[in-house]
Design an enzyme around this catalytic site. Structure first.
Site, PDB file in Angstrom:
ATOM      1  N   HIS A  64      -2.640  -1.632  -9.320  1.00  0.00           N
ATOM      2  CA  HIS A  64      -2.341  -1.914  -8.309  1.00  0.00           C
ATOM      3  C   HIS A  64      -2.374  -3.684  -8.426  1.00  0.00           C
ATOM      4  CE1 HIS A  64      -2.220   1.846  -7.642  1.00  0.00           C
ATOM      5  NE2 HIS A  64      -3.930   2.162  -7.548  1.00  0.00           N
ATOM      6  N   HIS A  92      -8.268 -11.064  -6.988  1.00  0.00           N
ATOM      7  CA  HIS A  92      -7.028 -10.182  -7.102  1.00  0.00           C
ATOM      8  C   HIS A  92      -5.975 -10.581  -6.583  1.00  0.00           C
ATOM      9  CE1 HIS A  92      -8.515  -7.548  -4.046  1.00  0.00           C
ATOM     10  NE2 HIS A  92      -7.033  -7.531  -3.745  1.00  0.00           N
ATOM     11  N   HIS A  94      -1.844  -9.750  -3.995  1.00  0.00           N
ATOM     12  CA  HIS A  94      -0.797  -9.058  -3.654  1.00  0.00           C
ATOM     13  C   HIS A  94       0.379 -10.032  -4.614  1.00  0.00           C
ATOM     14  CE1 HIS A  94      -3.489  -6.356  -2.344  1.00  0.00           C
ATOM     15  NE2 HIS A  94      -4.579  -7.308  -1.862  1.00  0.00           N
ATOM     16  N   GLU A 104       0.265 -10.485   2.377  1.00  0.00           N
ATOM     17  CA  GLU A 104      -0.226  -8.987   3.026  1.00  0.00           C
ATOM     18  C   GLU A 104       0.136 -10.047   4.066  1.00  0.00           C
ATOM     19  OE1 GLU A 104      -3.796  -7.329   0.952  1.00  0.00           O
ATOM     20  OE2 GLU A 104      -1.251  -6.036   0.369  1.00  0.00           O
ATOM     21  N   HIS A 117      -6.842 -12.942  -3.196  1.00  0.00           N
ATOM     22  CA  HIS A 117      -8.022 -12.154  -2.157  1.00  0.00           C
ATOM     23  C   HIS A 117      -9.570 -12.601  -3.325  1.00  0.00           C
ATOM     24  CE1 HIS A 117      -5.053  -9.399   0.041  1.00  0.00           C
ATOM     25  NE2 HIS A 117      -5.479 -10.989   1.317  1.00  0.00           N
ATOM     26  N   THR A 198      -7.197  -3.634   2.345  1.00  0.00           N
ATOM     27  CA  THR A 198      -5.499  -3.741   2.529  1.00  0.00           C
ATOM     28  C   THR A 198      -4.802  -2.158   1.813  1.00  0.00           C
ATOM     29  OG1 THR A 198      -4.816  -5.157   0.996  1.00  0.00           O
ATOM     30  CG2 THR A 198      -5.449  -5.807   3.173  1.00  0.00           C
TER      31      THR A 198
HETATM   32  S1  BO1 Z   1      -8.022  -5.798  -0.148  1.00  0.00           S
HETATM   33  O1  BO1 Z   1      -9.069  -7.145  -0.690  1.00  0.00           O
HETATM   34  O2  BO1 Z   1      -8.560  -5.519   1.426  1.00  0.00           O
HETATM   35  N1  BO1 Z   1      -6.766  -6.208  -0.986  1.00  0.00           N
HETATM   36  C1  BO1 Z   1      -9.299  -5.244  -0.889  1.00  0.00           C
HETATM   37  C2  BO1 Z   1      -9.028  -3.865  -1.150  1.00  0.00           C
HETATM   38  C3  BO1 Z   1      -9.535  -2.727  -1.973  1.00  0.00           C
HETATM   39  C4  BO1 Z   1     -10.991  -3.380  -3.084  1.00  0.00           C
HETATM   40  C5  BO1 Z   1     -10.972  -4.804  -2.625  1.00  0.00           C
HETATM   41  C6  BO1 Z   1      -9.923  -4.992  -1.626  1.00  0.00           C
HETATM   42  N2  BO1 Z   1     -11.489  -2.359  -3.664  1.00  0.00           N
HETATM   43  C7  BO1 Z   1     -11.475  -0.958  -3.146  1.00  0.00           C
HETATM   44  C8  BO1 Z   1     -11.420  -0.715  -5.069  1.00  0.00           C
HETATM   45  C9  BO1 Z   1     -11.724   1.355  -5.423  1.00  0.00           C
HETATM   46  C10 BO1 Z   1     -12.893   1.702  -4.081  1.00  0.00           C
HETATM   47  C11 BO1 Z   1     -12.600   1.123  -2.807  1.00  0.00           C
HETATM   48  C12 BO1 Z   1     -13.842   0.630  -1.778  1.00  0.00           C
HETATM   49  O3  BO1 Z   1     -12.356  -0.418  -2.920  1.00  0.00           O
HETATM   50  O4  BO1 Z   1     -10.476  -1.358  -5.725  1.00  0.00           O
HETATM   51  O5  BO1 Z   1     -11.719   1.469  -6.433  1.00  0.00           O
HETATM   52  O6  BO1 Z   1     -12.489   2.724  -3.761  1.00  0.00           O
HETATM   53  O7  BO1 Z   1     -14.987   1.047  -3.199  1.00  0.00           O
HETATM   54 ZN    ZN Z   2      -6.578  -7.549  -1.932  1.00  0.00          ZN
END
Ligand code: BO1
Ligand code: ZN
Length: 256
Positions: A64, A92, A94, A104, A117, A198
């Site tokens: 992703h 990471h 977007h 985002e 992020h 997100t």
């Molecule tokens: S974000 O910064 O809001 N875009 C964001 C979105 C997802 C995660 C971290 C930051 N991490 C996810 C992991 C998944 C896991 C989930 C809950 O957190 O990628 O593998 O299931 O632990």
């Molecule tokens: Zn993110």
């Protein structure tokens, strides 16, 4: 197709099927930040950031996004977090298919070419996994990326994407990287609000801190990200969720 993604079939407007919190939640992210509605809060003291340079850079195509796993201790406290301490787990991005979209969060309706992020979890919990679903579990720093000059410190990521084209691939680069070098020069001016992940599982566990100052990446650096392949076998592009309803939330500003 994957459980979730960014295509017509599995994109953000479909996430509510497997993740009802997508529409039922009260604090979903991202949002459009309306700067004139953000209230200056003098209680928002300066952020205190103490990262440790990575001596190797661990990169992963997670299907992703491209993610850099942090292996050294790094702490974030202060600002909206008060005396609670959060530790950096990963960063990471977007981004869009072109420079007209990709972020985002939007600021007064403006979407940026990408958004970085930096994801932290509250050290009062035992792990990221435990913190991820707690209302005070996570803090994410959001940095708007615009096309411009080459970013000298992001090159260690963008110069190494050729080893990460396929989803699931990982590389370890024998170079150093201090995550602090990815932040804008001005970290005193930011907006903050209570939101969510997100991406699925969209947990409502994130204190968002979005910096006012954007950071530049060159078009070559942005094109490098666009060359990755996602978990649906498509070019990894437009991997952003659009802004979600505010539902009565207030955005605070650290500056007047
Ligand atoms: S974000 O910064 O809001 N875009 C964001 C979105 C997802 C995660 C971290 C930051 N991490 C996810 C992991 C998944 C896991 C989930 C809950 O957190 O990628 O593998 O299931 O632990
Ligand atoms: Zn993110």
């Amino acid at each position: 197709a994957s459980d979730w993604g960014y295509t017509e079939e599995n994109g953000p407007h479909t996430w509510q099927k497997n993740y009802p919190i997508a529409v039922k939640g009260r604090r979903q992210s991202p949002i459009n930040i309306v700067s004139r509605n953000a209230k200056y809060d003098s209680d928002l003291t300066f952020l205190s950031i103490a990262y440790t340079p990575e001596d190797e850079v661990e990169l992963k195509n997670n299907g992703h996004s491209i993610e850099c796993q942090i292996t050294k201790t790094g702490y974030l406290t202060g600002g909206p977090l008060g005396n609670q301490e959060f530790t950096l787990a990963q960063f990471h991005l977007h981004w869009g298919a072109d420079d007209t979209r990709g972020s985002e969060h939007t600021i007064d309706g403006k979407q940026f070419a990408a958004e970085l992020h930096l994801v932290h979890w509250n050290t009062k919990y035992d792990s990221f996994a435990e913190a991820a679903n707690m209302s005070d579990g996570l803090a994410v720093l959001g940095i708007m990326i615009q096309s411009g000059e080459e970013h000298p410190f992001f090159s260690v990521v963008s110069d190494n994407v050729y080893g990460l084209i396929q989803p699931g691939s990982m590389v370890t680069i024998p170079s150093s990287l201090d995550p602090i070098d990815l932040l804008p020069a001005n970290i005193d001016d930011y907006w903050t609000y209570e939101g969510s992940l997100t991406t699925p599982p969209l947990y409502e566990s994130v204190q968002w801190i979005v910096f006012k100052e954007a950071v530049a990446f060159s078009s070559n650096q942005l094109d490098a990200l666009r060359s990755l392949i996602d978990s649906d076998g498509n070019p990894m592009q437009d991997n952003f969720r659009p802004p979600q309803p505010l539902k009565g939330r207030h955005v605070r500003a650290s500056f007047q």
